[in-house]
Design an enzyme around this catalytic site. Structure first.
Site, short mmCIF file in Angstrom:
data_model
loop_
_atom_site.label_atom_id
_atom_site.label_comp_id
_atom_site.label_asym_id
_atom_site.label_seq_id
_atom_site.Cartn_x
_atom_site.Cartn_y
_atom_site.Cartn_z
N LYS A 171 0.83 -1.21 0.00
CA LYS A 171 0.00 0.00 0.00
C LYS A 171 0.86 1.25 0.00
O LYS A 171 0.63 2.20 -0.77
CB LYS A 171 -0.92 0.01 1.22
N CYS B 79 -18.85 4.81 6.01
CA CYS B 79 -18.78 3.34 6.08
C CYS B 79 -17.73 2.93 7.12
O CYS B 79 -16.68 2.37 6.81
CB CYS B 79 -18.43 2.77 4.70
#
Length: 355
Positions: free
Chosen positions: A263, A333
């Site tokens: 990442k 979320c």
């Protein structure tokens, strides 16, 4: 090389030679390359049908002298028993027939299992690329929810943590350090630690001159700060020795640095080098992709999610998707108790809690 069936070619050879349908030999067979689905451009072989090569044992065989035969007038004879001339080949049995064509009997050889090659993507079993239903609609609604750009990542993300007035190699180094600090750490904490480091003059040389205790005191309380002190010192030394104080310009080299994962490497490419080599997937992107079922089957790690997303998501969205989903995950979320009632995707989200 001799044809077992003299009327294999019905037109012109792709190499520009006219084939004589009554001749014993065929012009195209003198060429060694494999041209599925049809060896001759004018022959009566339809799209997705079996390609043909005919040879004799020990003569120009692609299987080191083994007998190899192909399909003549619909009858499968023998092809490279035990091997195949091309990759991606599936096995069928000798004697299989194409629909509507009579079998040509073999008199002297036992029929064996054979391998027949299809042109990529042309067989009846070719699978269309998978993509999740309604994903474009879901993405557009997330863009609408993120239009305010007021999530923590927008105000204190890594792209906000480096000195824009510094030389390019210093800016890139600061981006990499901010990414290393951000792992398992809230953006607010990362931003504050980077500000303290920059006040000390954040360069490769300044970090090399700093002892580990001082560095730890500055970056605390980022997550796993003791490990990060070691990784930062080790990585900075490598950058000085191997890259002249700059950072690597490929994902493959970046992930070799201590404390740098996939990442971070992809985000470093995005932010530091303005290059898109893949999708940067953190815990937010991983979680939301599974909730929206943007992966064909459930994934267990961010790296698995990255691979799954890159198989279908258009490449021009790879850079945007991290920024969108990270902010969406910070505001709506959430990992625990997601705010489904506030989400525009409530009616089309597979994981939504509906009233």
């Amino acid at each position: 090389m001799h044809l077992q069936q003299p009327h294999l070619c019905l037109g012109h050879c792709p190499h520009g030679v006219t084939c004589d349908p009554t001749a014993v030999t065929c012009c195209h067979l003198s060429h060694r390359s494999f041209h599925p689905p049809s060896p001759c451009a004018g022959s009566a072989w339809g799209r997705g049908m079996l390609s043909v090569w005919v040879g004799t044992q020990g003569r120009d065989s692609p299987c080191s002298g083994s007998p190899w035969w192909m399909v003549a007038h619909g009858a499968v004879t023998e092809l490279c028993a035990g091997s195949s001339p091309e990759p991606g080949i599936s096995a069928i049995h000798a004697g299989s027939q194409l629909q509507g064509t009579p079998a040509v009997p073999r008199q002297s050889r036992r029929r064996k299992s054979v391998a027949i090659a299809y042109e990529a993507g042309q067989g009846e079993g070719a699978e269309a690329r998978w993509e999740p239903p309604r994903w474009r609609e879901q993405l557009q609604r997330i863009r609408q929810m993120r239009s305010g750009r007021d999530a923590p990542v927008d105000e204190m993300g890594v792209h906000r943590c480096y000195d824009t007035s510094a030389p390019p190699e210093v800016r890139r180094y600061q981006v990499l350090l901010a990414l290393m600090l951000s792992s398992q750490t809230k953006d607010q904490v990362t931003s504050a630690a980077m500000l303290r480091l920059r006040r000390r003059g954040l360069t490769v040389d300044s970090v090399l001159q700093m002892d580990e205790e001082s560095l730890g005191h500055i970056i605390y309380p980022v997550g796993f700060w003791r490990n990060k002190v070691k990784y930062i010192k080790q990585t900075t030394a490598i950058l000085k020795q191997k890259y002249g104080g700059d950072i690597p310009s490929t994902v493959e080299e970046l992930v070799q640095l201590p404390g740098v994962g996939p990442k971070m490497a992809h985000l470093a490419m995005h932010i530091a080098w303005d290059s898109v080599a893949g999708i940067a997937v953190d815990t937010h992107v991983h979680r939301i992709s599974n909730r929206l079922q943007w992966v064909k089957k459930e994934t267990k790690s961010p790296e698995q999610t990255r691979v799954a997303l890159e198989q279908w998501l258009p490449r021009d969205l790879w850079k945007e998707i991290n920024w969108l989903l990270v902010g969406f995950g910070q505001q709506t979320c959430l990992p625990v108790s997601p705010r489904c009632s506030q989400c525009l995707n409530q009616d089309i989200c597979p994981a939504a809690k509906r009233p």
